[in-house]
Scaffold this active site. Structure first.
Site, PDB file in Angstrom:
ATOM      1  N   GLU A 169      37.259  86.095  78.707  1.00  0.00           N
ATOM      2  CA  GLU A 169      38.220  85.318  77.935  1.00  0.00           C
ATOM      3  C   GLU A 169      39.013  84.558  78.982  1.00  0.00           C
TER       4      GLU A 169
ATOM      5  N   THR B 240      39.538  83.863  89.637  1.00  0.00           N
ATOM      6  CA  THR B 240      40.477  82.746  89.559  1.00  0.00           C
ATOM      7  C   THR B 240      41.585  82.840  90.614  1.00  0.00           C
ATOM      8  N   ASP B 241      42.181  81.694  90.920  1.00  0.00           N
ATOM      9  CA  ASP B 241      43.332  81.692  91.837  1.00  0.00           C
ATOM     10  C   ASP B 241      44.584  82.267  91.172  1.00  0.00           C
ATOM     11  N   GLU B 242      44.565  82.389  89.825  1.00  0.00           N
ATOM     12  CA  GLU B 242      45.771  82.852  89.123  1.00  0.00           C
ATOM     13  C   GLU B 242      46.136  84.286  89.468  1.00  0.00           C
TER      14      GLU B 242
ATOM     15  N   TYR C  65      46.139  87.130  80.914  1.00  0.00           N
ATOM     16  CA  TYR C  65      44.837  86.651  81.421  1.00  0.00           C
ATOM     17  C   TYR C  65      44.679  86.974  82.908  1.00  0.00           C
TER      18      TYR C  65
ATOM     19  N   SER D  51      44.323  90.595  83.712  1.00  0.00           N
ATOM     20  CA  SER D  51      43.003  91.163  83.381  1.00  0.00           C
ATOM     21  C   SER D  51      41.957  90.727  84.413  1.00  0.00           C
ATOM     22  N   LYS D  52      42.072  89.498  84.913  1.00  0.00           N
ATOM     23  CA  LYS D  52      41.128  89.060  85.950  1.00  0.00           C
ATOM     24  C   LYS D  52      41.396  89.821  87.258  1.00  0.00           C
TER      25      LYS D  52
ATOM     26  N   TYR E 109      53.750  70.757  78.508  1.00  0.00           N
ATOM     27  CA  TYR E 109      54.611  71.939  78.442  1.00  0.00           C
ATOM     28  C   TYR E 109      55.798  71.773  79.415  1.00  0.00           C
TER      29      TYR E 109
ATOM     30  N   ASN F 231      51.127  68.312  86.412  1.00  0.00           N
ATOM     31  CA  ASN F 231      50.481  68.090  85.108  1.00  0.00           C
ATOM     32  C   ASN F 231      50.750  66.679  84.587  1.00  0.00           C
TER      33      ASN F 231
ATOM     34  N   PRO G  39      55.322  80.568  77.864  1.00  0.00           N
ATOM     35  CA  PRO G  39      56.100  81.703  78.384  1.00  0.00           C
ATOM     36  C   PRO G  39      55.551  82.164  79.741  1.00  0.00           C
TER      37      PRO G  39
ATOM     38  N   HIS H 202      55.310  80.607  82.471  1.00  0.00           N
ATOM     39  CA  HIS H 202      54.450  79.552  83.043  1.00  0.00           C
ATOM     40  C   HIS H 202      54.505  79.533  84.575  1.00  0.00           C
TER      41      HIS H 202
HETATM   42  P1  NAD Z   1      34.919  79.753  78.966  1.00  0.00           P
HETATM   43  O1  NAD Z   1      35.987  80.379  78.134  1.00  0.00           O
HETATM   44  O2  NAD Z   1      34.603  78.311  78.781  1.00  0.00           O
HETATM   45  O3  NAD Z   1      33.534  80.540  78.781  1.00  0.00           O
HETATM   46  C1  NAD Z   1      33.459  81.928  78.740  1.00  0.00           C
HETATM   47  C2  NAD Z   1      32.088  82.302  78.201  1.00  0.00           C
HETATM   48  O4  NAD Z   1      31.978  83.729  78.219  1.00  0.00           O
HETATM   49  C3  NAD Z   1      31.851  81.855  76.756  1.00  0.00           C
HETATM   50  O5  NAD Z   1      30.581  81.267  76.626  1.00  0.00           O
HETATM   51  C4  NAD Z   1      31.937  83.144  75.956  1.00  0.00           C
HETATM   52  O6  NAD Z   1      31.146  83.136  74.787  1.00  0.00           O
HETATM   53  C5  NAD Z   1      31.440  84.156  76.975  1.00  0.00           C
HETATM   54  N1  NAD Z   1      31.935  85.514  76.708  1.00  0.00           N
HETATM   55  C6  NAD Z   1      33.194  85.890  76.395  1.00  0.00           C
HETATM   56  N2  NAD Z   1      33.262  87.218  76.233  1.00  0.00           N
HETATM   57  C7  NAD Z   1      32.008  87.701  76.456  1.00  0.00           C
HETATM   58  C8  NAD Z   1      31.449  88.997  76.466  1.00  0.00           C
HETATM   59  N3  NAD Z   1      32.182  90.072  76.165  1.00  0.00           N
HETATM   60  N4  NAD Z   1      30.127  89.132  76.752  1.00  0.00           N
HETATM   61  C9  NAD Z   1      29.362  88.042  77.025  1.00  0.00           C
HETATM   62  N5  NAD Z   1      29.866  86.793  77.027  1.00  0.00           N
HETATM   63  C10 NAD Z   1      31.163  86.621  76.760  1.00  0.00           C
HETATM   64  O7  NAD Z   1      35.330  80.063  80.463  1.00  0.00           O
HETATM   65  P2  NAD Z   1      35.112  79.183  81.765  1.00  0.00           P
HETATM   66  O8  NAD Z   1      36.238  78.237  81.904  1.00  0.00           O
HETATM   67  O9  NAD Z   1      33.732  78.690  81.797  1.00  0.00           O
HETATM   68  O10 NAD Z   1      35.314  80.310  82.893  1.00  0.00           O
HETATM   69  C11 NAD Z   1      34.208  81.076  83.350  1.00  0.00           C
HETATM   70  C12 NAD Z   1      34.690  82.079  84.378  1.00  0.00           C
HETATM   71  O11 NAD Z   1      35.309  81.404  85.454  1.00  0.00           O
HETATM   72  C13 NAD Z   1      35.754  83.046  83.838  1.00  0.00           C
HETATM   73  O12 NAD Z   1      35.504  84.309  84.384  1.00  0.00           O
HETATM   74  C14 NAD Z   1      37.070  82.483  84.334  1.00  0.00           C
HETATM   75  O13 NAD Z   1      38.016  83.503  84.510  1.00  0.00           O
HETATM   76  C15 NAD Z   1      36.648  81.883  85.654  1.00  0.00           C
HETATM   77  N6  NAD Z   1      37.427  80.722  86.128  1.00  0.00           N
HETATM   78  C16 NAD Z   1      37.664  79.656  85.297  1.00  0.00           C
HETATM   79  C17 NAD Z   1      38.350  78.549  85.794  1.00  0.00           C
HETATM   80  C18 NAD Z   1      38.608  77.325  84.942  1.00  0.00           C
HETATM   81  O14 NAD Z   1      39.334  76.432  85.381  1.00  0.00           O
HETATM   82  N7  NAD Z   1      38.045  77.218  83.749  1.00  0.00           N
HETATM   83  C19 NAD Z   1      38.798  78.537  87.112  1.00  0.00           C
HETATM   84  C20 NAD Z   1      38.554  79.662  87.921  1.00  0.00           C
HETATM   85  C21 NAD Z   1      37.854  80.734  87.421  1.00  0.00           C
HETATM   86  O1  DAU Z   2      43.722  78.238  87.975  1.00  0.00           O
HETATM   87  C1  DAU Z   2      42.501  78.580  87.391  1.00  0.00           C
HETATM   88  C2  DAU Z   2      42.676  78.746  85.894  1.00  0.00           C
HETATM   89  O2  DAU Z   2      42.791  77.432  85.361  1.00  0.00           O
HETATM   90  C3  DAU Z   2      41.528  79.497  85.225  1.00  0.00           C
HETATM   91  O3  DAU Z   2      41.494  80.803  85.715  1.00  0.00           O
HETATM   92  C4  DAU Z   2      41.722  79.522  83.701  1.00  0.00           C
HETATM   93  O4  DAU Z   2      40.612  80.131  83.097  1.00  0.00           O
HETATM   94  C5  DAU Z   2      41.835  78.088  83.218  1.00  0.00           C
HETATM   95  O5  DAU Z   2      42.090  78.076  81.832  1.00  0.00           O
HETATM   96  C6  DAU Z   2      42.957  77.360  83.969  1.00  0.00           C
HETATM   97  O6  DAU Z   2      44.251  77.901  83.592  1.00  0.00           O
HETATM   98  P1  DAU Z   2      45.519  76.963  83.332  1.00  0.00           P
HETATM   99  O7  DAU Z   2      46.468  77.699  82.497  1.00  0.00           O
HETATM  100  O8  DAU Z   2      46.030  76.388  84.610  1.00  0.00           O
HETATM  101  O9  DAU Z   2      44.778  75.770  82.525  1.00  0.00           O
HETATM  102  P2  DAU Z   2      45.233  74.923  81.251  1.00  0.00           P
HETATM  103  O10 DAU Z   2      44.261  73.795  81.132  1.00  0.00           O
HETATM  104  O11 DAU Z   2      45.476  75.782  80.063  1.00  0.00           O
HETATM  105  O12 DAU Z   2      46.621  74.314  81.700  1.00  0.00           O
HETATM  106  C7  DAU Z   2      46.743  73.500  82.869  1.00  0.00           C
HETATM  107  C8  DAU Z   2      48.219  73.187  83.036  1.00  0.00           C
HETATM  108  O13 DAU Z   2      48.612  72.293  81.972  1.00  0.00           O
HETATM  109  C9  DAU Z   2      49.119  74.388  82.913  1.00  0.00           C
HETATM  110  O14 DAU Z   2      50.219  74.227  83.795  1.00  0.00           O
HETATM  111  C10 DAU Z   2      49.609  74.352  81.469  1.00  0.00           C
HETATM  112  C11 DAU Z   2      49.654  72.864  81.174  1.00  0.00           C
HETATM  113  N1  DAU Z   2      49.369  72.469  79.764  1.00  0.00           N
HETATM  114  C12 DAU Z   2      48.272  72.995  79.160  1.00  0.00           C
HETATM  115  C13 DAU Z   2      47.961  72.665  77.852  1.00  0.00           C
HETATM  116  C14 DAU Z   2      46.765  73.255  77.160  1.00  0.00           C
HETATM  117  C15 DAU Z   2      50.189  71.555  79.123  1.00  0.00           C
HETATM  118  O15 DAU Z   2      51.179  71.046  79.709  1.00  0.00           O
HETATM  119  N2  DAU Z   2      49.880  71.207  77.840  1.00  0.00           N
HETATM  120  C16 DAU Z   2      48.812  71.739  77.157  1.00  0.00           C
HETATM  121  O16 DAU Z   2      48.627  71.395  75.969  1.00  0.00           O
END
Ligand code: NAD
Ligand code: DAU
Length: 352
Positions: free
Chosen positions: A83, A133-135, A159, A162-163, A216, A258, A292, A294
């Site tokens: 997630e 993730t870097d978070e 989130y 949990s990571k 935000y 942002n 919240p 943030h």
């Molecule tokens: P996403 O939410 O787009 O995709 C997650 C995928 O995992 C989905 O296809 C979902 O169906 C599947 N999934 C969820 N729960 C599952 C389960 N229990 N079993 C099998 N499949 C399941 O996420 P994303 O943005 O592609 O991120 C992928 C990975 O990279 C994550 O682990 C995330 O923490 C990490 N990550 C994401 C970002 C980012 O910016 N998106 C950055 C750094 C790291």
């Molecule tokens: O840093 C890596 C992470 O980046 C990943 O681990 C996460 O899976 C991925 O979702 C992402 O997290 P963020 O919270 O940084 O991404 P998001 O796109 O939700 O938001 C980016 C920034 O923009 C954040 O500071 C919140 C802000 N934001 C986001 C949304 C959705 C807004 O200002 N308005 C918005 O509607």
């Protein structure tokens, strides 16, 4: 053969497509639960490719994971399944604990049992790559240096907590059992097939649909942005040459506020698809209630992966964001398919 989990999501989907573009690769077993974030339309181009074997299922399903490992004998697992949306984790953390922590634990245990029964040669070659993730490092002030691999873990959202927990499990499986793991901690990705609950795709699609572009708080939060194709190439590099038990920070060297990201998207859209009233998309920017807890700033120091493995991102933010906006303009069918039920409900709840 490799086993990819979460390969119907944003990054996992891009990874599978990239991987299969290489004709020398044997194939991918793709295990994805198909939550709201999983989308088989992303994998449409490999639907008839016999090297892509898709299973709908949960990484927490021990029987299924064990069966897939036994049957397909993969030489590596790349764990994307999670997630991933911070706002959803604030709204309801349960699934984040179940999948990101318990699911990763289950996957590790099944994989460890499978690995321990392999012959010596296959055992040595096997890799478990955990995508993180870097978070997990928490939030930086404007003057703090960027995160390195030795920063302490200070996760602030359900989130990221949990990571962080999953990263600790992966680390422990290496130290305790000698299980061959590598972990990557990456910054914010953007690019094709990105689900429009995240900032960049949300802004592109809201702009085109004459909707507000929600910022935000004060919009001065900083993220480091990496084009998804670059993340995929980094994972391939770490998977092939990373040192066991090590973690690697992956980033784009692209820190942006942002509000700057949103204004850049508006400027590109003004050029590629001008509004019919001649005004700029910037007019649609709307400041809304802050998230919240943030996190203020993330920044990645990606010099270790460059120094040790020679990886650097190919895209700058300017080239990557232009490609991304163009991709959303060129792919209305994918977009239309995504903008359906559960996503609409989420938007209504989040931005009422
Ligand atoms: P996403 O939410 O787009 O995709 C997650 C995928 O995992 C989905 O296809 C979902 O169906 C599947 N999934 C969820 N729960 C599952 C389960 N229990 N079993 C099998 N499949 C399941 O996420 P994303 O943005 O592609 O991120 C992928 C990975 O990279 C994550 O682990 C995330 O923490 C990490 N990550 C994401 C970002 C980012 O910016 N998106 C950055 C750094 C790291
Ligand atoms: O840093 C890596 C992470 O980046 C990943 O681990 C996460 O899976 C991925 O979702 C992402 O997290 P963020 O919270 O940084 O991404 P998001 O796109 O939700 O938001 C980016 C920034 O923009 C954040 O500071 C919140 C802000 N934001 C986001 C949304 C959705 C807004 O200002 N308005 C918005 O509607």
């Amino acid at each position: 053969m490799i086993l990819v989990t979460g390969g119907a999501g944003f990054i996992g989907g891009n990874f599978v497509l990239d991987f299969l573009r290489d004709p020398t690769k044997e194939g991918v077993i793709n295990l994805d639960k198909l939550t709201y974030a999983g989308n088989l339309a992303t994998l449409e181009s490999v639907r008839d490719d016999p090297r892509h074997i898709f299973f709908q299922g949960d990484i927490g399903d021990q029987g299924l994971v064990t069966r897939l490992l036994k049957e397909y004998q993969p030489s590596a697992i790349v764990n994307f399944a999670a997630e991933s949306h911070v706002d959803r984790s604030i709204d309801g953390p349960t699934e984040f604990i179940t999948t990101n922590i318990v699911g990763t634990f289950n996957l590790l245990e099944c994989a460890r049992k499978y690995w321990s029964d392999l012959d010596e040669f296959s055992k040595k070659a096997f890799r478990f790559h955990h995508v993180s993730t870097d978070e997990v490092y928490g939030s930086l002030s404007l003057t703090d240096p960027a995160f390195t691999e030795t920063n302490t873990y200070e996760p602030n959202s359900p989130y990221s907590a949990s990571k962080a927990a999953s990263d600790h499990l992966v680390r422990a499986w290496f130290h305790t059992y000698g299980f061959p793991v590598v972990t990557t901690n990456c910054s914010n990705n953007y690019g094709p097939y990105h689900f429009p609950e995240k900032l960049i795709p949300l802004v592109i699609l809201n702009a085109l649909n004459h909707k507000p572009l929600p910022i935000y708080g004060d919009g001065q939060q900083i993220r480091d942005w990496l084009y998804v194709g670059d993340h995929c190439s980094a994972i391939r590099e770490v998977l092939a040459h990373g040192k066991l038990g090590e973690t690697y920070n992956i980033g784009g060297w692209n820190e942006k506020t942002n509000i700057d990201v949103v204004k850049t998207i508006c400027a590109i859209l003004d050029e590629l698809q001008p509004r019919s009233d001649g005004k700029s998309y910037v007019e649609q920017i709307t400041y809304v209630k802050d998230r919240p807890g943030h996190d203020r700033r993330y920044a990645i120091d990606a010099s270790k992966v460059e120094r040790e493995l020679g990886w650097r991102p190919a895209e700058t933010f300017d080239t990557g964001i232009r490609k991304t906006v163009q991709w959303y303009l060129d792919n209305p069918v994918w977009v239309e398919g995504v903008v359906s039920g559960s996503y609409r409900d989420w938007l209504q709840k989040q931005y009422h």
